[in-house]
Motif scaffolding. Structure first.
Motif, PDB file in Angstrom:
ATOM      1  N   PRO A 246      29.159  14.877 151.848  1.00  0.00           N
ATOM      2  CA  PRO A 246      30.288  14.826 152.789  1.00  0.00           C
ATOM      3  C   PRO A 246      30.607  13.104 153.692  1.00  0.00           C
ATOM      4  O   PRO A 246      31.397  13.034 154.428  1.00  0.00           O
ATOM      5  N   ILE A 247      30.133  12.042 152.817  1.00  0.00           N
ATOM      6  CA  ILE A 247      30.356  10.818 153.333  1.00  0.00           C
ATOM      7  C   ILE A 247      31.797  10.237 153.599  1.00  0.00           C
ATOM      8  O   ILE A 247      32.116   9.885 154.433  1.00  0.00           O
ATOM      9  N   PRO A 248      32.613  10.798 152.453  1.00  0.00           N
ATOM     10  CA  PRO A 248      33.955  10.229 152.807  1.00  0.00           C
ATOM     11  C   PRO A 248      34.725  11.046 153.882  1.00  0.00           C
ATOM     12  O   PRO A 248      35.345  10.309 154.635  1.00  0.00           O
ATOM     13  N   ALA A 249      34.170  12.326 154.220  1.00  0.00           N
ATOM     14  CA  ALA A 249      34.919  12.977 155.321  1.00  0.00           C
ATOM     15  C   ALA A 249      34.356  12.292 156.528  1.00  0.00           C
ATOM     16  O   ALA A 249      34.999  12.248 157.591  1.00  0.00           O
ATOM     17  N   LEU A 250      33.039  11.900 156.717  1.00  0.00           N
ATOM     18  CA  LEU A 250      32.399  11.238 157.938  1.00  0.00           C
ATOM     19  C   LEU A 250      32.760   9.822 157.979  1.00  0.00           C
ATOM     20  O   LEU A 250      33.322   9.534 159.170  1.00  0.00           O
ATOM     21  N   LEU A 251      33.198   9.372 157.028  1.00  0.00           N
ATOM     22  CA  LEU A 251      34.034   7.874 157.128  1.00  0.00           C
ATOM     23  C   LEU A 251      35.256   8.213 157.771  1.00  0.00           C
ATOM     24  O   LEU A 251      35.763   7.203 158.131  1.00  0.00           O
ATOM     25  N   ASP A 252      36.007   9.191 157.228  1.00  0.00           N
ATOM     26  CA  ASP A 252      37.523   9.523 157.762  1.00  0.00           C
ATOM     27  C   ASP A 252      37.277   9.413 159.386  1.00  0.00           C
ATOM     28  O   ASP A 252      38.292   9.010 160.003  1.00  0.00           O
ATOM     29  N   ARG A 253      36.120  10.136 159.926  1.00  0.00           N
ATOM     30  CA  ARG A 253      35.969   9.884 161.488  1.00  0.00           C
ATOM     31  C   ARG A 253      35.555   8.501 162.123  1.00  0.00           C
ATOM     32  O   ARG A 253      36.160   8.418 163.026  1.00  0.00           O
ATOM     33  N   VAL A 254      34.999   8.001 161.035  1.00  0.00           N
ATOM     34  CA  VAL A 254      34.376   6.621 161.689  1.00  0.00           C
ATOM     35  C   VAL A 254      35.769   5.795 161.810  1.00  0.00           C
ATOM     36  O   VAL A 254      36.219   4.912 162.749  1.00  0.00           O
ATOM     37  N   ARG A 255      36.858   5.811 160.874  1.00  0.00           N
ATOM     38  CA  ARG A 255      38.223   5.252 160.972  1.00  0.00           C
ATOM     39  C   ARG A 255      38.726   5.484 162.266  1.00  0.00           C
ATOM     40  O   ARG A 255      39.616   4.736 162.741  1.00  0.00           O
ATOM     41  N   ARG A 256      38.622   6.398 162.922  1.00  0.00           N
ATOM     42  CA  ARG A 256      39.002   6.987 164.156  1.00  0.00           C
ATOM     43  C   ARG A 256      38.517   6.368 165.341  1.00  0.00           C
ATOM     44  O   ARG A 256      38.836   6.044 166.605  1.00  0.00           O
ATOM     45  N   LEU A 257      37.372   5.727 165.162  1.00  0.00           N
ATOM     46  CA  LEU A 257      36.446   5.006 166.285  1.00  0.00           C
ATOM     47  C   LEU A 257      37.194   3.684 166.556  1.00  0.00           C
ATOM     48  O   LEU A 257      37.782   2.976 165.868  1.00  0.00           O
ATOM     49  N   GLU A 258      36.975   2.973 167.799  1.00  0.00           N
ATOM     50  CA  GLU A 258      37.061   1.562 168.129  1.00  0.00           C
ATOM     51  C   GLU A 258      35.979   0.783 167.257  1.00  0.00           C
ATOM     52  O   GLU A 258      34.834   1.463 167.174  1.00  0.00           O
ATOM     53  N   PRO A 259      36.389  -0.303 166.859  1.00  0.00           N
ATOM     54  CA  PRO A 259      35.591  -1.396 166.105  1.00  0.00           C
ATOM     55  C   PRO A 259      34.106  -1.286 166.772  1.00  0.00           C
ATOM     56  O   PRO A 259      33.057  -1.481 166.332  1.00  0.00           O
ATOM     57  N   ALA A 260      34.210  -1.530 168.086  1.00  0.00           N
ATOM     58  CA  ALA A 260      33.151  -1.661 169.089  1.00  0.00           C
ATOM     59  C   ALA A 260      32.121  -0.419 169.167  1.00  0.00           C
ATOM     60  O   ALA A 260      30.820  -0.676 169.305  1.00  0.00           O
ATOM     61  N   ASP A 261      32.564   0.507 168.458  1.00  0.00           N
ATOM     62  CA  ASP A 261      31.717   1.701 168.574  1.00  0.00           C
ATOM     63  C   ASP A 261      30.872   1.752 167.308  1.00  0.00           C
ATOM     64  O   ASP A 261      29.880   2.588 167.099  1.00  0.00           O
ATOM     65  N   VAL A 262      30.915   1.008 166.237  1.00  0.00           N
ATOM     66  CA  VAL A 262      30.105   0.589 165.193  1.00  0.00           C
ATOM     67  C   VAL A 262      29.278  -0.628 165.264  1.00  0.00           C
ATOM     68  O   VAL A 262      29.803  -1.771 165.233  1.00  0.00           O
ATOM     69  N   LEU A 263      28.002  -0.146 165.610  1.00  0.00           N
ATOM     70  CA  LEU A 263      26.857  -1.399 165.802  1.00  0.00           C
ATOM     71  C   LEU A 263      26.656  -2.079 164.335  1.00  0.00           C
ATOM     72  O   LEU A 263      26.319  -1.274 163.656  1.00  0.00           O
ATOM     73  N   GLN A 264      26.268  -3.337 164.447  1.00  0.00           N
ATOM     74  CA  GLN A 264      25.880  -3.854 163.222  1.00  0.00           C
ATOM     75  C   GLN A 264      24.686  -4.940 163.730  1.00  0.00           C
ATOM     76  O   GLN A 264      24.919  -5.649 164.682  1.00  0.00           O
ATOM     77  N   ASN A 265      23.548  -4.596 163.071  1.00  0.00           N
ATOM     78  CA  ASN A 265      22.543  -5.490 163.285  1.00  0.00           C
ATOM     79  C   ASN A 265      21.732  -5.920 161.894  1.00  0.00           C
ATOM     80  O   ASN A 265      21.747  -5.064 161.155  1.00  0.00           O
ATOM     81  N   ASP A 266      21.407  -7.278 161.828  1.00  0.00           N
ATOM     82  CA  ASP A 266      20.651  -7.465 160.830  1.00  0.00           C
ATOM     83  C   ASP A 266      19.169  -7.021 160.950  1.00  0.00           C
ATOM     84  O   ASP A 266      18.641  -6.947 162.172  1.00  0.00           O
ATOM     85  N   LEU A 267      18.613  -6.756 159.694  1.00  0.00           N
ATOM     86  CA  LEU A 267      17.079  -6.192 160.120  1.00  0.00           C
ATOM     87  C   LEU A 267      16.120  -7.362 159.931  1.00  0.00           C
ATOM     88  O   LEU A 267      16.166  -8.076 158.856  1.00  0.00           O
ATOM     89  N   TYR A 268      15.069  -7.261 160.883  1.00  0.00           N
ATOM     90  CA  TYR A 268      14.043  -8.128 160.734  1.00  0.00           C
ATOM     91  C   TYR A 268      12.647  -7.048 161.119  1.00  0.00           C
ATOM     92  O   TYR A 268      12.760  -6.258 161.658  1.00  0.00           O
ATOM     93  N   ASP A 269      11.732  -7.562 160.680  1.00  0.00           N
ATOM     94  CA  ASP A 269      10.392  -7.269 161.335  1.00  0.00           C
ATOM     95  C   ASP A 269       9.562  -8.317 161.631  1.00  0.00           C
ATOM     96  O   ASP A 269      10.050  -9.629 161.460  1.00  0.00           O
ATOM     97  N   LEU A 270       8.155  -8.065 161.942  1.00  0.00           N
ATOM     98  CA  LEU A 270       7.396  -9.287 162.339  1.00  0.00           C
ATOM     99  C   LEU A 270       6.831  -9.915 161.092  1.00  0.00           C
ATOM    100  O   LEU A 270       6.466  -9.204 160.321  1.00  0.00           O
ATOM    101  N   ALA A 271       6.998 -11.287 161.159  1.00  0.00           N
ATOM    102  CA  ALA A 271       6.336 -11.910 159.879  1.00  0.00           C
ATOM    103  C   ALA A 271       5.041 -11.714 159.657  1.00  0.00           C
ATOM    104  O   ALA A 271       4.520 -11.646 158.554  1.00  0.00           O
ATOM    105  N   ALA A 272       4.181 -11.522 160.611  1.00  0.00           N
ATOM    106  CA  ALA A 272       2.726 -11.389 160.603  1.00  0.00           C
ATOM    107  C   ALA A 272       2.403 -10.741 161.820  1.00  0.00           C
ATOM    108  O   ALA A 272       3.066 -10.762 162.969  1.00  0.00           O
TER     109      ALA A 272
END
Length: 393
Positions: A246-272
């Motif tokens: 159902p990914i396309p149907a879920l993305l159709d709901r994403v289109r209705r959100l405000e841009p700020a409702d989609v969080l984006q973060n680069d992924l990091y972990d501890l180097a050591a």
């Protein structure tokens, strides 16, 4: 009777769980949170059986407090929808005593905060430094008077200023090569019964049902750090719109959100790994202690384990306890937690590399291996994660 005082830097899941666990051990607790209030928006979080047992040890029922959803199945799919591996949650419950649950992160943090005395949390209060030269820490904040403490819990997140200040020689964070998008969508009519993660070539898409009819969605892609599109909704639709239902149907709901409702973060972990998880009377928990990739769903779960075990190792909060017992408890905390959390950090990084493969031959071999692995064997591979939590005696 006067109580020992613990100051917790950060009101995320690890910080609030530590505060609650210490409060129930009789400590006076002050939580300093730089944000003006607890977040009311955000994504979801999965709580695995190990985290649920830890919460149960401090009398917290996450499902009752924040609502939960238990999908019928969990597994990994290809971008065309074919299942590569799938496990029934009933089998997980039989093996581990409880199935994983998914909860909205804002509701869960709000439930933890509500279980503390109202005056315990100071919003808009960033911890700027901890002076522990005299043996009894003094917490300095940007907006208020200094706070003397018997213990400081550094739960100040993946970029932990307290970690940088007290472990200046540590290499810090390591970029994992991926960015991640996270959001919640309202789609009760879709009736999606499974929690799934779909693997493509260098991209992944996860779907987690929540109890209120919403779905926690997350996606990853291999990009240089700092890469951002003008509209994250359009970016997700471009990357994943042709994937299986159902990914396309879920993305159709994403289109209705405000841009700020989609969080984006680069992924990091501890180097050591940190050389230890304490310094003087400061203890690090969660991402501040062992930031890890989200691929095993154990970041928040390990923060909860940290908090509960730390509180159990510390003496009760009354002042008749031996003053030397706090440093001794923190040394025991490092001995108990460091190896387990670092092993999971390394395993999560490796799992991410597997999921992010882009070479067609490598992805075909990966998919074939997953399909050929019997479900009971795949489930047993989680034993060390889900049964590794043990309360100190």
């Amino acid at each position: 009777m006067p109580k020992r005082h613990a100051v917790v830097a950060g009101a995320g899941i690890g910080g609030l769980t530590a505060a609650l666990a210490l409060h129930r051990r009789g400590w006076h607790v002050t939580v300093c949170e730089r944000a003006p209030e607890l977040p009311t928006t955000g994504a979801g979080i999965g709580l695995a059986p190990n985290a649920l047992r830890a919460l149960d040890a401090i009398g917290t029922d996450a499902a009752r407090a924040a609502g939960s959803a238990i999908p019928a199945t969990m597994g990994v799919r290809r971008s065309d929808g074919r299942w590569l591996t799938r496990t029934g949650t009933a089998d997980m419950a039989a093996r581990y005593g409880a199935p994983p649950i998914a909860v909205p992160r804002p509701a869960f943090t709000a439930a933890l905060a509500a279980a503390l005395p109202p005056e315990s949390i100071r919003y808009g209060t960033a911890v700027t430094a901890v002076d522990d030269a005299t043996g009894r820490p003094t917490v300095r904040t940007a907006t208020g008077p200094d706070l003397p403490a018997d213990l400081v819990v550094a739960a100040d997140g993946i970029h932990s200023p307290l970690r940088r200040a007290h472990f200046p020689a540590h290499p810090g964070l390591h970029y994992l090569g991926e960015t991640a998008w996270r959001t919640l969508v309202d789609a009760p009519d879709l009736r999606i019964p499974a929690m799934s993660e779909t693997w493509g070539r260098g991209e992944r898409f996860g779907v987690t049902p929540l109890s209120d009819g919403r779905f926690y969605l997350y996606a990853t892609a291999i990009v240089p750090p700092g890469t951002r599109s003008a509209d994250p909704r359009a970016e997700l639709c471009h990357r994943f719109g042709s994937w299986h239902d159902p990914i396309p149907a879920l993305l159709d709901r994403v289109r209705r959100l405000e841009p700020a409702d989609v969080l984006q973060n680069d992924l990091y972990d501890l180097a050591a790994p940190l050389p230890r998880l304490h310094h003087g009377r400061i203890a690090w928990v969660g991402d501040a202690a062992h930031a890890m990739a989200p691929n095993l769903g154990q970041g928040g779960c390990q923060a909860i384990e940290d908090a509960v075990i730390l509180a159990r190792l510390l003496p009760p909060g009354h002042t008749t306890a031996d003053p030397a017992s706090v440093p001794a408890a923190l040394a025991a905390y490092t001995a108990t937690r460091r190896d387990r959390t670092d092993a999971i950090r390394v395993r999560a990084r490796r799992a991410g590399r597997l999921g992010a493969l882009r070479n067609p031959l490598a992805t075909a071999a990966r998919d074939l291996t997953l399909r050929a692995t019997p479900a009971p064997l795949a489930l047993r591979a989680m034993d060390d994660l889900f049964t590794g939590f043990r309360l100190p005696t």
